[in-house]
Motif scaffolding. Structure first.
Motif, PDB file in Angstrom:
ATOM      1  N   SER A 116       0.824  -1.203   0.000  1.00  0.00           N
ATOM      2  CA  SER A 116       0.000   0.000   0.000  1.00  0.00           C
ATOM      3  C   SER A 116       0.862   1.259   0.000  1.00  0.00           C
ATOM      4  O   SER A 116       2.035   1.237   0.391  1.00  0.00           O
ATOM      5  N   TYR A 117       0.251   2.355  -0.418  1.00  0.00           N
ATOM      6  CA  TYR A 117       0.945   3.636  -0.407  1.00  0.00           C
ATOM      7  C   TYR A 117       1.302   4.043   1.021  1.00  0.00           C
ATOM      8  O   TYR A 117       2.414   4.511   1.290  1.00  0.00           O
ATOM      9  N   GLU A 118       0.365   3.844   1.961  1.00  0.00           N
ATOM     10  CA  GLU A 118       0.620   4.210   3.356  1.00  0.00           C
ATOM     11  C   GLU A 118       1.832   3.479   3.903  1.00  0.00           C
ATOM     12  O   GLU A 118       2.638   4.050   4.652  1.00  0.00           O
ATOM     13  N   ALA A 119       1.980   2.191   3.538  1.00  0.00           N
ATOM     14  CA  ALA A 119       3.119   1.413   4.027  1.00  0.00           C
ATOM     15  C   ALA A 119       4.428   1.951   3.463  1.00  0.00           C
ATOM     16  O   ALA A 119       5.439   2.020   4.178  1.00  0.00           O
ATOM     17  N   LEU A 120       4.421   2.353   2.189  1.00  0.00           N
ATOM     18  CA  LEU A 120       5.638   2.914   1.596  1.00  0.00           C
ATOM     19  C   LEU A 120       5.973   4.275   2.211  1.00  0.00           C
ATOM     20  O   LEU A 120       7.148   4.607   2.400  1.00  0.00           O
ATOM     21  N   VAL A 121       4.965   5.070   2.503  1.00  0.00           N
ATOM     22  CA  VAL A 121       5.198   6.360   3.161  1.00  0.00           C
ATOM     23  C   VAL A 121       5.922   6.142   4.485  1.00  0.00           C
ATOM     24  O   VAL A 121       6.880   6.849   4.818  1.00  0.00           O
ATOM     25  N   LYS A 122       5.470   5.154   5.235  1.00  0.00           N
ATOM     26  CA  LYS A 122       6.074   4.888   6.541  1.00  0.00           C
ATOM     27  C   LYS A 122       7.477   4.316   6.406  1.00  0.00           C
ATOM     28  O   LYS A 122       8.402   4.733   7.108  1.00  0.00           O
TER      29      LYS A 122
END
Length: 383
Positions: A116-122
């Motif tokens: 997910s995008y959120e996981a890559l952001v983190k």
């Protein structure tokens, strides 16, 4: 933070974006109650500059933005972008090119399947996404600052993510590994909504002619109705109803009321007559009218344990090479390898063969064995 709502504002911003090597792009849209997605917001960023575009603003001319999508000198970067591309294809007949999907890049870099995008952001940008505005009705105006901030984060963090992944791919020499996936995303056939092909969406495909013909024509009729009336397919007729109608073979509209998956009172609706016409057309189809069936290879009896071993080998090879298994092979591919001496699967070509395919054939043919030592899988080559 300002939402661009006039053609003048948009053109000024686009002139700046035209100077960049790449831009990051995302969209917000609605399609819960429609067939076609309704584009409600566009987010776009480049190093040092970002903007939000309101495609619903009265009188706004989106041509400046569409020119960016077509510019061959600007790389368009998106994440999990199939639906975004579908929107641009529908709105302007454009498939962004050149382009890069960071979800695919991450898979090649070993971040797992469909991260997910959120996981890559983190993990890459060391940031967090405030999910408070996730369920916003993006068609309503005005949008507040929290909503705009949430939307803009979808492209601002994406700059760091893209540059980090791009550097990793250059170091490992894996940029070429992305070409096949990008070819699929940029192929117009990927977004083909032809009613004649609507039956392919159905998991249920009975090959008996008197059943298959009705399924094909019902799916075609439903697709035409959904597109024309801009309603979700299941609002017209559910998949289960298509299956039941094809099996029950109704002769008159009243027969619909005897079916569990067809709504009560359907015979008095605007759809009943057209549906009967589709059924009659389906009954008239013969085998020569059907599309050629896909090539099917029957699995040999007893291959289950070998498929299980191939799954272990696939996981091992992908962990060793830091690439997502989804990019290499699926269960059907492993079954083909186990059953066929010359399996026609993509993991027997190019870089996939180097990572897994050659080892898979060695395992199948006894030239390779698996063992365990200190909680790790070992690959043992055999003469």
């Amino acid at each position: 933070m300002r939402l661009l709502t006039t053609t003048s504002e948009l053109n000024q911003a686009c002139a700046q974006f035209q100077t960049s090597r790449y831009v990051t792009i995302d969209t917000e849209f609605l399609r819960e109650k429609t067939f076609w997605p309704k584009l409600c917001l566009i987010q776009i960023a480049m190093p040092g500059f970002e903007a939000l575009i309101d495609p619903l603003a009265e009188g706004i001319d989106m041509s400046g933005f569409f020119e960016i999508l077509k510019n061959p000198d600007i790389l368009k970067v998106m994440h999990g972008c199939r639906q975004d591309i579908e929107i641009f294809h529908k709105e302007a007949g454009i498939i962004p090119s050149p382009m890069m999907d960071t979800q695919v890049m991450a898979m090649v870099c070993g971040y797992g399947d469909s991260i997910s995008y959120e996981a890559l952001v983190k993990r890459i940008a060391q940031g967090t996404i405030d999910k408070g505005s996730r369920f916003t009705d993006w068609s309503r105006r005005p949008l507040n600052n929290d909503q705009l901030t949430y939307a803009l984060a979808d492209v601002t963090y994406l700059r760091d993510i893209f540059e980090n992944l791009e550097n990793d791919l250059k170091k490992t020499g894996r940029l070429a590994w992305l070409s096949e996936e990008m070819d699929i995303l940029t192929n117009p056939e990927t977004y083909n909504q032809s009613p004649e092909n609507a039956w392919k969406r159905l998991k249920y495909q009975d090959k008996r002619p008197h059943i298959m013909g009705v399924v094909i024509e019902l799916a075609k009729w439903r697709e035409i109705q959904a597109q024309t009336r801009d309603l979700p397919r299941n609002r017209i007729l559910k998949d289960d109803a298509i299956r039941e109608i094809a099996l029950q073979n109704p002769i008159k509209p009243e027969d619909f009321d005897k079916m569990r998956s067809v709504p009560t009172g359907f015979i008095s609706s605007r759809n009943a007559a057209g549906l009967m016409e589709a059924i009659e057309a389906g009954r008239k189809l013969t085998k020569k009218d059907f599309p050629p069936p896909p090539h099917v290879v029957d699995n040999r009896p007893g291959i289950g344990p070998l498929v299980d071993l191939l799954k272990v080998l696939l996981k091992y090879c992908c962990e060793e090479n830091q690439v997502a298994p989804k990019l290499i092979a699926n269960v059907a591919d492993l079954e083909r390898i186990a059953s066929d001496d010359n399996p026609d699967v993509k993991c027997m070509e190019g870089w996939r063969k180097d990572v897994f395919g050659a080892a898979a054939m060695d395992l199948k043919n006894g030239r390779l064995a698996l063992a365990s030592e200190n909680d790790r899988i070992l690959i043992i080559k055999r003469d």
